[in-house]
Design an enzyme around this catalytic site. Structure first.
Site, short mmCIF file in Angstrom:
data_model
loop_
_atom_site.label_atom_id
_atom_site.label_comp_id
_atom_site.label_asym_id
_atom_site.label_seq_id
_atom_site.Cartn_x
_atom_site.Cartn_y
_atom_site.Cartn_z
N GLU A 89 7.08 -14.58 -11.76
CA GLU A 89 6.58 -13.30 -11.26
C GLU A 89 6.00 -12.42 -12.36
O GLU A 89 4.96 -11.82 -12.19
CB GLU A 89 7.75 -12.49 -10.66
CG GLU A 89 8.09 -12.78 -9.24
CD GLU A 89 9.25 -11.89 -8.78
OE1 GLU A 89 9.11 -11.32 -7.70
OE2 GLU A 89 10.28 -11.77 -9.48
N CYS A 93 0.86 -1.19 0.00
CA CYS A 93 0.00 0.00 0.00
C CYS A 93 0.90 1.24 0.00
O CYS A 93 1.91 1.29 0.69
CB CYS A 93 -0.94 0.10 1.20
SG CYS A 93 -2.18 -1.17 1.27
N ASN A 142 -2.00 2.05 5.85
CA ASN A 142 -1.20 0.93 5.37
C ASN A 142 -0.89 0.06 6.59
O ASN A 142 -0.54 0.59 7.63
CB ASN A 142 0.10 1.47 4.75
CG ASN A 142 1.05 0.37 4.33
OD1 ASN A 142 0.64 -0.79 4.18
ND2 ASN A 142 2.31 0.71 4.13
N GLY A 143 -1.05 -1.25 6.45
CA GLY A 143 -0.79 -2.14 7.59
C GLY A 143 -2.00 -3.00 7.86
O GLY A 143 -2.91 -3.10 7.04
N HIS A 189 15.09 -36.96 -9.38
CA HIS A 189 14.22 -37.43 -8.30
C HIS A 189 12.81 -36.87 -8.42
O HIS A 189 12.09 -36.80 -7.44
CB HIS A 189 14.83 -37.06 -6.94
CG HIS A 189 16.18 -37.67 -6.73
ND1 HIS A 189 16.36 -39.02 -6.58
CD2 HIS A 189 17.42 -37.12 -6.69
CE1 HIS A 189 17.66 -39.28 -6.43
NE2 HIS A 189 18.33 -38.13 -6.51
N TRP A 215 -2.93 -2.48 -1.77
CA TRP A 215 -2.68 -3.90 -1.98
C TRP A 215 -3.60 -4.60 -1.00
O TRP A 215 -3.41 -4.50 0.21
CB TRP A 215 -1.21 -4.24 -1.69
CG TRP A 215 -0.84 -5.64 -2.08
CD1 TRP A 215 -0.45 -6.08 -3.31
CD2 TRP A 215 -0.80 -6.78 -1.21
NE1 TRP A 215 -0.18 -7.42 -3.26
CE2 TRP A 215 -0.39 -7.88 -2.00
CE3 TRP A 215 -1.08 -6.99 0.12
CZ2 TRP A 215 -0.25 -9.17 -1.48
CZ3 TRP A 215 -0.95 -8.27 0.65
CH2 TRP A 215 -0.53 -9.34 -0.15
N GLU A 259 16.35 -18.19 -8.68
CA GLU A 259 16.06 -16.79 -8.98
C GLU A 259 15.55 -16.63 -10.42
O GLU A 259 14.61 -15.86 -10.67
CB GLU A 259 17.32 -15.95 -8.73
CG GLU A 259 17.20 -14.47 -9.04
CD GLU A 259 16.12 -13.72 -8.27
OE1 GLU A 259 15.54 -14.27 -7.33
OE2 GLU A 259 15.84 -12.57 -8.65
N ARG A 303 4.01 -0.30 -4.89
CA ARG A 303 3.73 -0.88 -3.57
C ARG A 303 2.40 -1.62 -3.53
O ARG A 303 2.11 -2.35 -2.58
CB ARG A 303 3.73 0.21 -2.50
CG ARG A 303 5.05 0.92 -2.36
CD ARG A 303 4.93 2.00 -1.32
NE ARG A 303 4.80 1.47 0.01
CZ ARG A 303 5.82 1.27 0.83
NH1 ARG A 303 7.04 1.57 0.45
NH2 ARG A 303 5.62 0.78 2.02
N LYS A 312 11.91 -15.10 -11.39
CA LYS A 312 11.73 -13.95 -12.29
C LYS A 312 10.68 -14.28 -13.34
O LYS A 312 9.81 -13.48 -13.63
CB LYS A 312 13.04 -13.59 -13.02
CG LYS A 312 14.11 -12.88 -12.21
CD LYS A 312 13.77 -11.49 -11.74
CE LYS A 312 13.02 -11.47 -10.48
NZ LYS A 312 13.56 -11.46 -9.20
N LYS A 336 5.89 -4.55 -4.14
CA LYS A 336 7.34 -4.44 -3.99
C LYS A 336 7.77 -4.62 -2.54
O LYS A 336 8.79 -5.22 -2.25
CB LYS A 336 7.74 -3.04 -4.49
CG LYS A 336 9.22 -2.78 -4.48
CD LYS A 336 9.88 -3.52 -5.59
CE LYS A 336 11.38 -3.44 -5.57
NZ LYS A 336 11.97 -4.57 -6.28
C1 G6P Z 1 8.42 -8.95 -2.42
C2 G6P Z 1 9.06 -8.44 -3.70
C3 G6P Z 1 10.29 -9.27 -4.02
C4 G6P Z 1 11.26 -9.27 -2.85
C5 G6P Z 1 10.58 -9.73 -1.55
C6 G6P Z 1 11.46 -9.47 -0.35
O1 G6P Z 1 7.87 -10.20 -2.63
O2 G6P Z 1 8.13 -8.50 -4.76
O3 G6P Z 1 10.93 -8.74 -5.16
O4 G6P Z 1 12.33 -10.11 -3.13
O5 G6P Z 1 9.37 -8.99 -1.34
O6 G6P Z 1 11.60 -8.09 -0.20
P1 G6P Z 1 12.81 -7.36 0.49
O7 G6P Z 1 12.49 -5.92 0.33
O8 G6P Z 1 12.79 -7.81 1.92
O9 G6P Z 1 14.05 -7.76 -0.20
#
Ligand code: G6P
Length: 619
Positions: free
Chosen positions: A499, A2, A105-106, A515, A79, A492, A27, A496, A614
């Site tokens: 996501e 948010c 927010n929260g 396995h 969000w 990773e 956000r 990517k 984010k």
């Molecule tokens: C969210 C973001 C990711 C990030 C994760 C951890 O899921 O979309 O890109 O890796 O949070 O966030 P941080 O800010 O703790 O690295």
């Protein structure tokens, strides 16, 4: 999670709020809304709220040609947590008498109990949100007593269990904003013209002022055009505001001609890695400077274990760090999802060193996990990107990654900067502990120093990688395989892809494939191998053979000049030769580019993928 923005000052608030919301949209983007107080000399002041499901652009079409005037306002991009994304659940929320409005927010954990009481007292709550409860509670306290809005907010927050960053406006006081926070960040910008800006991070403030005050947990701020800024804790202790100077430039939060922030951030990596190592690696002296470690050397020297905590991409960087730290320091390392660590009654020793990795420095689970670790006596070291963030402040020491603002929801440059910093930690501690001979230490230092240039070389292949991406845009699944240092890179790479393109992808240690995942392989399954020339190269080549024998479509990331793995693959991407431990910094780049282009070809919203945010400030 948010985005919150608020303005009070001499200018019209609406354009500033919209500009801020656009910058904060990463956000959360389930709905957006604004509230402004319109006052004229002749008519009573009006609290005008406009809100809409969807993105800021949907809010703008909803507002259409209507002119929203007023010099004070609040804005929110959501969000969703409590209640689906729809117009009613969008913020701001207004209290029954229509006088005050809130953005939040929260999560208010005891909202159900509070709501029941408010319902019984005749408040008509319209939404499913926990946030609306708060505005009704504040109104009830304010109107049922002689309390000012400031004191009513303080009093209401005493009844709240949970996390909040809020801003409240009052139709009867268009010269005032009240803001408060607990476990959700809030920054106050102090304009030279006497204006105030409030936001959940500095990005909406940067175009207007560099002077900011970070609100701390359980602090309530009154921003008043005539009286200035006043801060008190919710238990009424006065706090002297501390003004900090932001070091971020406006260009850092703009797209700079790139189609998406994600692409810009991928291409920024030579610069961001350079910034991560700048001032820390001193080649002529042959040393690494890390004050956060040196100042607490006894904790590192005597650590019987290093615990690494993080979420998402940061957790993947933690896995790379596990390999690095065990190789160079010989201290046993455990890497944990912060969210799992918190709730499983973990064993924490007072001689543990905990490394918390977080781009935003605000991830609720990571923050809570380090609080647990600290309480048990462990030494907490933060690796964060956002300066002054909650995790950076909660940690006892740390190292910023200096990657610059990362706006694309899918993390790219933050990941490589984290690995650069974690490599320096491993090398520094390993050398200081005597586990790493000087000659090898110097060689590694020189290699790390040269990485940004090698990344530049990898990026030159972007067009070629695009042509490979075009062959896989219709894939339904993908498998990413790597071993050793390249196993976390496989994870990773898969993250990517899923996501941003919504293609189901899994990362696996290459040898584990037999396995289970091998059963998935058929003519339609793209398999991406990271098969660089390292200690386990021959083994990975055997794994490639196993996939080839079953018809999988092979993409291989190989070391320049490689023929063996390359000859087996349908598509080959070369990366420069470098030491095994630093190779993730190179091999992840083509995977970022591949995912990016596949997502673009599929018409996905790359910077704001569905359902994600984010900065995840809820548990
Ligand atoms: C969210 C973001 C990711 C990030 C994760 C951890 O899921 O979309 O890109 O890796 O949070 O966030 P941080 O800010 O703790 O690295």
């Amino acid at each position: 999670m948010c985005g919150i923005v608020a303005y009070l000052g001499p200018k019209p608030a609406f354009p500033i709020l919209i500009d801020g919301l656009k910058r904060l949209e990463y956000r959360g983007y389930d709905s957006a809304g604004v509230a402004v107080i319109e006052s004229t000399k002749t008519e009573p002041a009006k609290l005008v709220i406009r809100k809409k499901k969807g993105k800021v652009k949907d809010l703008l079409s909803h507002v259409g040609k209507e002119k929203l005037t007023g010099n004070v306002g609040i804005g929110h991009t959501r969000w969703a947590t409590h209640g689906p994304p729809n117009d009613v659940n969008a913020h701001p929320h207004r209290a029954s008498k229509g006088r005050i409005a809130i953005i939040h927010n929260g999560i208010i954990e005891n909202y159900a109990a509070l709501r029941e009481t408010l319902d019984q007292r005749g408040h008509a709550l319209l939404s499913d949100t926990d946030s609306e409860v708060l505005v009704h509670l504040i109104e009830e306290i304010m109107l049922g007593s002689e309390l000012s809005l400031f004191d009513a907010v303080r009093s209401a927050l005493k009844q709240v269990v949970g996390a909040y960053a809020i801003v409240v406006i009052d139709r009867e006081h268009p010269d005032r904003l009240i803001a408060a926070r607990k476990s959700s960040p809030l920054v106050i910008g102090m304009g030279e013209d006497g204006a105030f800006y409030v936001a959940s991070d500095a990005t909406p403030i940067i175009p207007y002022t560099k002077n900011v005050v970070y609100l701390e947990d359980e602090e309530v701020a009154a921003l008043d055009i005539n009286e200035g800024l006043r801060i008190r804790t919710i238990s009424n202790v006065a706090i002297a505001p501390e003004v900090h100077a932001l070091e971020i430039e406006l260009e850092a939060i703009e797209k700079a001609g790139y189609e998406h922030f994600m692409l810009k951030e991928i291409f920024e990596q030579p610069r961001s890695i350079r910034d991560s190592i700048r001032g820390r690696i001193n080649l002529p002296l042959g040393e690494i400077k890390m004050g956060g470690i040196d100042d607490h050397w006894d904790r590192w020297q005597n650590a019987s274990r290093i615990l690494i905590l993080g979420c998402g991409t940061s957790w993947h960087a933690g896995l790379v760090a596990e390999y690095l730290l065990e190789e160079f320091t010989r201290i046993p390392v455990e890497v944990e999802y912060a969210s799992e660590f918190r709730y499983r009654n973990p064993i924490i020793h007072p001689d543990d060193v905990v490394i918390a990795i977080s781009q935003s420095g605000e991830t609720a689970d990571t923050l809570a996990a380090i609080k647990t670790a600290k309480e048990a006596g462990a030494h907490v070291f933060g690796v964060c990107n956002v300066v002054g963030s909650s995790i950076a402040r909660e940690a006892e020491s740390g190292a910023y990654t200096h990657a610059g603002p990362e706006i694309g929801v899918a993390s790219t440059k933050a990941f490589t900067s984290q690995i650069a910093v974690l490599s320096m930690i491993a090398l520094h501690v390993g050398f200081k502990k005597g586990c790493l001979p000087r000659e090898r230490f110097l060689r590694l230092l020189t290699e790390l120093n040269g990485i940004p240039e090698l990344v530049e070389g990898v990026l030159k292949q972007a067009d070629y990688i695009d042509t490979i991406a075009s062959k896989f845009e219709n894939a339904e699944n993908a498998l990413y395989l790597g071993r050793g240092y390249q196993f976390p890179v496989a994870l990773e790479g898969a993250l990517k892809l899923k996501e941003i393109s919504y293609i189901h992808a899994e990362g696996y240690p290459a040898a584990e494939m037999k396995h289970g995942p091998i059963a998935l392989i058929d003519d339609d399954m793209p398999v991406i191998f990271i098969a660089t020339k390292d200690d386990v190269y021959e083994k990975v080549v055997s794994n490639i053979q196993e996939v080839k024998a079953r018809g999988g479509k092979l993409i291989a990331i190989v070391t320049e000049g490689d023929t063996e793995a390359a000859n087996l693959a349908d598509h080959v991407i070369e990366i420069p030769r470098c030491v095994d431990s630093l190779a993730p910094l190179l091999s992840v780049v083509p995977l970022q580019l591949l995912s990016y282009r596949i997502a673009v070809l599929r018409g996905c919203d790359v910077d704001q993928p569905r359902n994600l945010a984010k900065s995840v400030t809820v548990e």
